[in-house]
Design a protein around this motif. Structure first.
Motif, PDB file in Angstrom:
ATOM      1  N   ALA A  77      -5.317  18.685 -21.805  1.00 37.86           N
ATOM      2  CA  ALA A  77      -4.206  19.500 -21.300  1.00 37.86           C
ATOM      3  C   ALA A  77      -3.197  19.784 -22.416  1.00 37.86           C
ATOM      4  CB  ALA A  77      -3.527  18.795 -20.129  1.00 37.86           C
ATOM      5  N   GLU A  78      -2.909  18.796 -23.267  1.00 41.98           N
ATOM      6  CA  GLU A  78      -1.993  19.016 -24.390  1.00 41.98           C
ATOM      7  C   GLU A  78      -2.563  20.033 -25.369  1.00 41.98           C
ATOM      8  OE1 GLU A  78      -0.329  15.672 -26.498  1.00 41.98           O
ATOM      9  OE2 GLU A  78      -0.429  14.449 -24.683  1.00 41.98           O
ATOM     10  N   ARG A  79      -3.859  19.976 -25.572  1.00 43.27           N
ATOM     11  CA  ARG A  79      -4.505  20.899 -26.507  1.00 43.27           C
ATOM     12  C   ARG A  79      -4.482  22.329 -25.973  1.00 43.27           C
ATOM     13  NH1 ARG A  79      -9.705  22.528 -28.295  1.00 43.27           N
ATOM     14  NH2 ARG A  79     -10.658  21.953 -26.330  1.00 43.27           N
ATOM     15  N   ARG A  80      -4.610  22.473 -24.681  1.00 43.66           N
ATOM     16  CA  ARG A  80      -4.603  23.801 -24.064  1.00 43.66           C
ATOM     17  C   ARG A  80      -3.192  24.347 -23.852  1.00 43.66           C
ATOM     18  NH1 ARG A  80      -9.512  26.193 -23.031  1.00 43.66           N
ATOM     19  NH2 ARG A  80     -11.120  24.632 -22.752  1.00 43.66           N
ATOM     20  N   GLY A  81      -2.206  23.474 -23.890  1.00 38.32           N
ATOM     21  CA  GLY A  81      -0.815  23.881 -23.664  1.00 38.32           C
ATOM     22  C   GLY A  81      -0.244  24.616 -24.858  1.00 38.32           C
ATOM     23  N   PRO A  82       1.079  24.687 -24.911  1.00 38.50           N
ATOM     24  CA  PRO A  82       1.722  25.365 -26.045  1.00 38.50           C
ATOM     25  C   PRO A  82       1.330  24.676 -27.356  1.00 38.50           C
ATOM     26  CG  PRO A  82       3.359  24.385 -24.576  1.00 38.50           C
ATOM     27  CD  PRO A  82       2.034  24.145 -23.973  1.00 38.50           C
ATOM     28  N   PRO A  83       1.112  25.471 -28.401  1.00 34.78           N
ATOM     29  CA  PRO A  83       0.667  24.881 -29.663  1.00 34.78           C
ATOM     30  C   PRO A  83       1.718  23.950 -30.264  1.00 34.78           C
ATOM     31  CG  PRO A  83       1.160  27.215 -29.950  1.00 34.78           C
ATOM     32  CD  PRO A  83       1.280  26.922 -28.485  1.00 34.78           C
ATOM     33  N   ALA A  84       1.227  22.942 -30.942  1.00 33.18           N
ATOM     34  CA  ALA A  84       2.126  21.996 -31.599  1.00 33.18           C
ATOM     35  C   ALA A  84       2.920  22.718 -32.681  1.00 33.18           C
ATOM     36  CB  ALA A  84       1.319  20.850 -32.202  1.00 33.18           C
ATOM     37  N   THR A  85       4.107  22.216 -32.948  1.00 31.81           N
ATOM     38  CA  THR A  85       5.022  22.914 -33.855  1.00 31.81           C
ATOM     39  C   THR A  85       4.630  22.803 -35.325  1.00 31.81           C
ATOM     40  OG1 THR A  85       6.410  20.953 -33.870  1.00 31.81           O
ATOM     41  CG2 THR A  85       6.966  22.689 -32.292  1.00 31.81           C
ATOM     42  N   ARG A  89       1.087  17.733 -36.459  1.00 36.81           N
ATOM     43  CA  ARG A  89       0.939  17.438 -35.034  1.00 36.81           C
ATOM     44  C   ARG A  89      -0.362  18.029 -34.475  1.00 36.81           C
ATOM     45  NH1 ARG A  89       5.710  15.728 -32.092  1.00 36.81           N
ATOM     46  NH2 ARG A  89       7.422  15.530 -33.555  1.00 36.81           N
ATOM     47  N   ARG A  90      -0.697  19.234 -34.902  1.00 33.31           N
ATOM     48  CA  ARG A  90      -1.967  19.844 -34.443  1.00 33.31           C
ATOM     49  C   ARG A  90      -3.153  19.017 -34.910  1.00 33.31           C
ATOM     50  NH1 ARG A  90       0.553  24.690 -36.081  1.00 33.31           N
ATOM     51  NH2 ARG A  90      -0.621  24.645 -38.027  1.00 33.31           N
ATOM     52  N   THR A  91      -3.115  18.603 -36.167  1.00 33.69           N
ATOM     53  CA  THR A  91      -4.213  17.801 -36.714  1.00 33.69           C
ATOM     54  C   THR A  91      -4.323  16.466 -35.992  1.00 33.69           C
ATOM     55  OG1 THR A  91      -3.887  18.851 -38.862  1.00 33.69           O
ATOM     56  CG2 THR A  91      -5.154  16.817 -38.832  1.00 33.69           C
ATOM     57  N   ALA A  92      -3.196  15.819 -35.754  1.00 37.32           N
ATOM     58  CA  ALA A  92      -3.197  14.525 -35.068  1.00 37.32           C
ATOM     59  C   ALA A  92      -3.714  14.659 -33.642  1.00 37.32           C
ATOM     60  CB  ALA A  92      -1.795  13.924 -35.074  1.00 37.32           C
ATOM     61  N   LEU A  93      -3.299  15.698 -32.943  1.00 35.81           N
ATOM     62  CA  LEU A  93      -3.751  15.919 -31.575  1.00 35.81           C
ATOM     63  C   LEU A  93      -5.258  16.147 -31.535  1.00 35.81           C
ATOM     64  CD1 LEU A  93      -3.221  16.414 -28.557  1.00 35.81           C
ATOM     65  CD2 LEU A  93      -2.775  18.802 -29.125  1.00 35.81           C
ATOM     66  N   LEU A  94      -5.756  16.992 -32.425  1.00 31.99           N
ATOM     67  CA  LEU A  94      -7.190  17.269 -32.431  1.00 31.99           C
ATOM     68  C   LEU A  94      -7.999  16.046 -32.854  1.00 31.99           C
ATOM     69  CD1 LEU A  94      -7.288  20.899 -33.841  1.00 31.99           C
ATOM     70  CD2 LEU A  94      -7.735  20.141 -31.503  1.00 31.99           C
ATOM     71  N   ALA A  95      -7.494  15.286 -33.801  1.00 34.64           N
ATOM     72  CA  ALA A  95      -8.205  14.076 -34.232  1.00 34.64           C
ATOM     73  C   ALA A  95      -8.257  13.052 -33.104  1.00 34.64           C
ATOM     74  CB  ALA A  95      -7.544  13.493 -35.469  1.00 34.64           C
ATOM     75  N   ALA A  96      -7.148  12.880 -32.392  1.00 36.05           N
ATOM     76  CA  ALA A  96      -7.129  11.954 -31.257  1.00 36.05           C
ATOM     77  C   ALA A  96      -8.062  12.438 -30.158  1.00 36.05           C
ATOM     78  CB  ALA A  96      -5.702  11.809 -30.729  1.00 36.05           C
ATOM     79  N   TYR A  97      -8.048  13.739 -29.900  1.00 34.61           N
ATOM     80  CA  TYR A  97      -8.928  14.316 -28.877  1.00 34.61           C
ATOM     81  C   TYR A  97     -10.396  14.094 -29.257  1.00 34.61           C
ATOM     82  CZ  TYR A  97     -10.966  17.769 -25.720  1.00 34.61           C
ATOM     83  OH  TYR A  97     -11.714  18.379 -24.761  1.00 34.61           O
TER      84      TYR A  97
END
Length: 156
Positions: A77-85, A89-97
């Motif tokens: 849901a976080e990945r599909r939501g508004p993009p990270a600033t 943060r984008r890299t960390a979110l995708l790596a965690a996902y």
């Protein structure tokens, strides 16, 4: 007078030459052999230590499937939501996902998901790599085929 004796060494004939050659070889090659042994000693000790120490006890450290699915859905849901600033943060979110997605694949029993090869290969772009995006999409499809919905079920 078949024997020739040396008055200095007391050794007979060719034996003194052989002794001299052996002593010369020992003196010439012993520093190199000692250096080689000193350099190889730590690795030899490590190999012996690993061979003789008891094997570590296997512990189940993986979280329960329900917890993994909950984390996967939250990150999805976080990945599909508004993009990270920021890019970090984008890299960390995708790596965690990716990590949670691979954990779910292991828990469900999906053999060799496409994302694993992309994660192991790494690359210069890391989690933001377009090839990794495709592997992530294919892995998501495999997880959904295994019966786990990535989107939260609608409340009835």
């Amino acid at each position: 007078m078949g024997r020739i004796t040396s008055s200095i060494t007391g050794v007979t004939g060719d034996r003194s030459v052989l002794t001299g050659v052996v002593l010369f070889a020992l003196i010439a090659f012993s520093p190199a052999v000692l250096l080689w042994l000193v350099l190889r000693l730590p690795r030899a000790v490590q190999v012996l230590w690993e061979r003789w120490r008891p094997a570590p006890q296997a512990r189940a450290t993986r979280a329960p499937l329900e917890s993994l699915v909950r984390n996967l859905r939250r990150l999805h849901a976080e990945r599909r939501g508004p993009p990270a600033t920021t890019r970090v943060r984008r890299t960390a979110l995708l790596a965690a996902y990716d990590d949670v997605l691979l954990d779910v694949c292991d828990a469900v029993g999906i053999p060799d998901p496409p994302l694993r090869a992309a994660v192991v290969a790494g690359g210069t772009a890391g989690a933001l790599d377009p090839d990794r995006d495709l592997a992530r999409l294919r892995t998501e499809a495999a997880v959904e085929e295994a019966g786990i919905a990535l989107d939260r079920p609608a409340a009835a």
